[in-house]
Design a protein around this motif. Structure first.
Motif, PDB file in Angstrom:
ATOM      1  N   ASN A 190      -0.845  -2.397   3.509  1.00  0.00           N
ATOM      2  CA  ASN A 190      -0.495  -0.979   3.552  1.00  0.00           C
ATOM      3  C   ASN A 190       0.956  -0.821   3.981  1.00  0.00           C
ATOM      4  OD1 ASN A 190      -0.885   1.898   3.582  1.00  0.00           O
ATOM      5  ND2 ASN A 190      -1.082   1.781   5.793  1.00  0.00           N
ATOM      6  N   ALA A 191       1.369  -1.596   4.987  1.00  0.00           N
ATOM      7  CA  ALA A 191       2.762  -1.558   5.442  1.00  0.00           C
ATOM      8  C   ALA A 191       3.697  -2.103   4.363  1.00  0.00           C
ATOM      9  CB  ALA A 191       2.911  -2.354   6.736  1.00  0.00           C
ATOM     10  N   TYR A 192       3.291  -3.184   3.692  1.00  0.00           N
ATOM     11  CA  TYR A 192       4.120  -3.753   2.631  1.00  0.00           C
ATOM     12  C   TYR A 192       4.336  -2.744   1.503  1.00  0.00           C
ATOM     13  CZ  TYR A 192       3.403  -8.482   4.565  1.00  0.00           C
ATOM     14  OH  TYR A 192       3.376  -9.600   5.355  1.00  0.00           O
ATOM     15  N   SER A 193       3.292  -1.997   1.151  1.00  0.00           N
ATOM     16  CA  SER A 193       3.418  -1.056   0.031  1.00  0.00           C
ATOM     17  C   SER A 193       4.402   0.069   0.352  1.00  0.00           C
ATOM     18  CB  SER A 193       2.048  -0.482  -0.338  1.00  0.00           C
ATOM     19  OG  SER A 193       1.521   0.310   0.707  1.00  0.00           O
ATOM     20  N   SER A 194       4.490   0.451   1.618  1.00  0.00           N
ATOM     21  CA  SER A 194       5.478   1.472   2.007  1.00  0.00           C
ATOM     22  C   SER A 194       6.887   0.940   1.818  1.00  0.00           C
ATOM     23  CB  SER A 194       5.262   1.882   3.473  1.00  0.00           C
ATOM     24  OG  SER A 194       4.003   2.487   3.643  1.00  0.00           O
ATOM     25  N   TRP A 195       7.104  -0.314   2.204  1.00  0.00           N
ATOM     26  CA  TRP A 195       8.418  -0.948   2.015  1.00  0.00           C
ATOM     27  C   TRP A 195       8.752  -1.025   0.528  1.00  0.00           C
ATOM     28  CZ3 TRP A 195      10.839  -4.886  -0.463  1.00  0.00           C
ATOM     29  CH2 TRP A 195      12.071  -5.317   0.032  1.00  0.00           C
ATOM     30  N   GLU A 196       7.784  -1.441  -0.271  1.00  0.00           N
ATOM     31  CA  GLU A 196       8.008  -1.590  -1.716  1.00  0.00           C
ATOM     32  C   GLU A 196       8.353  -0.247  -2.366  1.00  0.00           C
ATOM     33  OE1 GLU A 196       8.018  -4.228  -3.821  1.00  0.00           O
ATOM     34  OE2 GLU A 196       6.381  -5.609  -3.344  1.00  0.00           O
ATOM     35  N   ALA A 197       7.736   0.832  -1.916  1.00  0.00           N
ATOM     36  CA  ALA A 197       8.012   2.143  -2.487  1.00  0.00           C
ATOM     37  C   ALA A 197       9.453   2.560  -2.213  1.00  0.00           C
ATOM     38  CB  ALA A 197       7.044   3.175  -1.918  1.00  0.00           C
ATOM     39  N   HIS A 198       9.896   2.374  -0.983  1.00  0.00           N
ATOM     40  CA  HIS A 198      11.290   2.686  -0.644  1.00  0.00           C
ATOM     41  C   HIS A 198      12.252   1.792  -1.425  1.00  0.00           C
ATOM     42  CE1 HIS A 198      10.977   5.621   2.626  1.00  0.00           C
ATOM     43  NE2 HIS A 198       9.886   4.983   3.016  1.00  0.00           N
ATOM     44  N   ARG A 199      11.900   0.526  -1.537  1.00  0.00           N
ATOM     45  CA  ARG A 199      12.755  -0.429  -2.265  1.00  0.00           C
ATOM     46  C   ARG A 199      12.866  -0.046  -3.738  1.00  0.00           C
ATOM     47  NH1 ARG A 199      17.056  -3.565  -2.897  1.00  0.00           N
ATOM     48  NH2 ARG A 199      16.622  -5.580  -3.844  1.00  0.00           N
ATOM     49  N   TYR A 200      11.759   0.364  -4.329  1.00  0.00           N
ATOM     50  CA  TYR A 200      11.762   0.767  -5.732  1.00  0.00           C
ATOM     51  C   TYR A 200      12.721   1.939  -5.965  1.00  0.00           C
ATOM     52  CZ  TYR A 200      10.214   3.124  -9.977  1.00  0.00           C
ATOM     53  OH  TYR A 200      10.180   3.749 -11.203  1.00  0.00           O
ATOM     54  N   LEU A 201      12.658   2.939  -5.113  1.00  0.00           N
ATOM     55  CA  LEU A 201      13.530   4.106  -5.284  1.00  0.00           C
ATOM     56  C   LEU A 201      14.985   3.746  -5.038  1.00  0.00           C
ATOM     57  CD1 LEU A 201      11.400   6.922  -3.615  1.00  0.00           C
ATOM     58  CD2 LEU A 201      11.806   6.528  -6.044  1.00  0.00           C
ATOM     59  N   GLN A 202      15.223   2.826  -4.104  1.00  0.00           N
ATOM     60  CA  GLN A 202      16.590   2.386  -3.851  1.00  0.00           C
ATOM     61  C   GLN A 202      17.170   1.681  -5.074  1.00  0.00           C
ATOM     62  OE1 GLN A 202      17.305  -1.216  -1.546  1.00  0.00           O
ATOM     63  NE2 GLN A 202      18.626  -0.038  -0.170  1.00  0.00           N
ATOM     64  N   LEU A 203      16.377   0.795  -5.671  1.00  0.00           N
ATOM     65  CA  LEU A 203      16.839   0.067  -6.850  1.00  0.00           C
ATOM     66  C   LEU A 203      17.079   1.018  -8.016  1.00  0.00           C
ATOM     67  CD1 LEU A 203      14.498  -3.052  -6.693  1.00  0.00           C
ATOM     68  CD2 LEU A 203      16.979  -3.030  -6.370  1.00  0.00           C
ATOM     69  N   LYS A 204      16.209   1.989  -8.164  1.00  0.00           N
ATOM     70  CA  LYS A 204      16.361   2.947  -9.247  1.00  0.00           C
ATOM     71  C   LYS A 204      17.620   3.786  -9.072  1.00  0.00           C
ATOM     72  CE  LYS A 204      13.642   6.170 -12.016  1.00  0.00           C
ATOM     73  NZ  LYS A 204      12.353   6.881 -12.150  1.00  0.00           N
ATOM     74  N   PHE A 260      -1.368   0.257  -6.595  1.00  0.00           N
ATOM     75  CA  PHE A 260      -1.660   1.685  -6.684  1.00  0.00           C
ATOM     76  C   PHE A 260      -1.057   2.427  -5.484  1.00  0.00           C
ATOM     77  CE2 PHE A 260      -4.530   5.302  -5.724  1.00  0.00           C
ATOM     78  CZ  PHE A 260      -4.305   6.050  -6.879  1.00  0.00           C
ATOM     79  N   GLN A 261      -1.131   1.817  -4.311  1.00  0.00           N
ATOM     80  CA  GLN A 261      -0.501   2.409  -3.132  1.00  0.00           C
ATOM     81  C   GLN A 261       0.999   2.585  -3.342  1.00  0.00           C
ATOM     82  OE1 GLN A 261      -2.015  -0.519  -0.185  1.00  0.00           O
ATOM     83  NE2 GLN A 261      -2.565   1.273   1.022  1.00  0.00           N
ATOM     84  N   ILE A 262       1.641   1.563  -3.901  1.00  0.00           N
ATOM     85  CA  ILE A 262       3.087   1.655  -4.153  1.00  0.00           C
ATOM     86  C   ILE A 262       3.382   2.839  -5.057  1.00  0.00           C
ATOM     87  CG2 ILE A 262       5.081   0.507  -5.208  1.00  0.00           C
ATOM     88  CD1 ILE A 262       3.790  -2.173  -4.407  1.00  0.00           C
ATOM     89  N   GLN A 263       2.622   2.959  -6.146  1.00  0.00           N
ATOM     90  CA  GLN A 263       2.864   4.045  -7.105  1.00  0.00           C
ATOM     91  C   GLN A 263       2.682   5.418  -6.468  1.00  0.00           C
ATOM     92  OE1 GLN A 263       1.694   1.822 -11.296  1.00  0.00           O
ATOM     93  NE2 GLN A 263       0.482   3.522 -10.603  1.00  0.00           N
ATOM     94  N   THR A 264       1.630   5.589  -5.694  1.00  0.00           N
ATOM     95  CA  THR A 264       1.385   6.904  -5.094  1.00  0.00           C
ATOM     96  C   THR A 264       2.414   7.212  -4.005  1.00  0.00           C
ATOM     97  OG1 THR A 264      -0.263   5.876  -3.630  1.00  0.00           O
ATOM     98  CG2 THR A 264      -1.072   6.953  -5.618  1.00  0.00           C
TER      99      THR A 264
END
Length: 273
Positions: A190-204, A260-264
């Motif tokens: 759950n904690a990893y998915s929060s990091w991945e979501a922020h990372r995805y938006l940063q890369l974009k 799915f957590q990352i996407q949401t």
């Protein structure tokens, strides 16, 4: 016995369940450093009693994190360093192969493959796991990600080491077996998915093209919303995860839910902006 000129660096926090099994397999290596982040259990006493050096790391929220900090500040006696987590256990075959391969002057780093356990069962199918965790200290360091304002991890979790040289592969596998419970696994991801979501938006936002093929595929599928479905179909059917029984099914479902957590979370972050 400790004649292999490699410094093993293990990053830990509250790892009293996993650390003993990790350390007991490292006797042939010249130097063992355990880098702790203020453990409140018996992690540090276990490390000291088993002959490891213990360093304390307190993150200030900025670069460098734990592994790069260790490369920059610890007294590392050997040119070669091996980074392990406490739930990663080397085998005799792995140690024997590493002892030979670090003598090859053509290589400056090696990728390590893992034999994965889930819910105490050894998994033979599904997607494999590997990372470049053995390299020369003068030839590599973990990538720097601009995350000062949103990351809460004091260690490089998803960052990859950048190696200035040729990278080989170790064929013998390291055992990945976490003795903590399923609740810990869910909480961690759950904690990893929060990091991945922020990372995805940063890369974009930054339009970063310095990504591996696997990273590009992953983030493109996040963008389409199909990553959870594609992962489950790939892991459970294409990679024969169903042959691992209920544990193979559970892991495929949990990892699909992780994506799915990352996407949401990405959708929520966009909405809040």
């Amino acid at each position: 016995m400790n004649n292999i000129p490699i410094t093993v660096i293990i990053s830990v926090k509250n790892e009293e369940l996993n650390l003993p099994c990790c350390l007991k397999e490292l006797k042939r290596f010249n130097q063992i450093i355990v880098v702790d982040s203020g453990s409140t259990d018996s992690t540090t006493s276990i490390a000291t009693s088993m002959g490891a050096e213990v360093l304390q790391f307190k993150w200030n929220g900025k670069f460098p994190k734990k592994r790069n900090w260790t490369l920059q500040n610890a007294t590392i006696n050997n040119e070669w360093v091996l980074f392990l987590d406490a739930d990663e256990f080397v085998t005799e075959a792995f140690v024997n192969e590493v002892e030979i391969k670090i003598k090859d002057s053509n290589y400056d780093g090696y990728t390590i493959q893992f034999e994965n356990y889930f819910m105490d069962k050894k998994l033979r199918y599904g997607y494999g796991f590997k990372k470049t965790a053995l390299f020369k200290k003068t030839k590599g360091a973990y990538e720097k990600i601009e995350e000062d304002f949103w990351s809460h991890f004091d260690m490089e979790i998803h960052e990859h080491p950048i190696i200035n040289g040729k990278i080989g592969i170790i064929k013998a596998k390291v055992i990945h077996k976490d003795f903590k419970n399923l609740e810990h696994y869910i909480e961690k991801h759950n904690a990893y998915s929060s990091w991945e979501a922020h990372r995805y938006l940063q890369l974009k936002q930054n339009k970063n093209e310095n990504l591996s093929i696997n990273q590009k595929v992953k983030y493109n599928l996040v963008n389409t919303g199909l990553l959870p479905l594609f992962y489950f179909l790939g892991a459970y059917f294409l990679k024969l995860g169903f042959l691992d029984g209920k544990e193979g099914y559970y892991l495929s479902r949990f990892k699909a839910h992780y994506f799915f957590q990352i996407q949401t979370k990405v959708a929520l972050l966009k909405q809040n902006k």
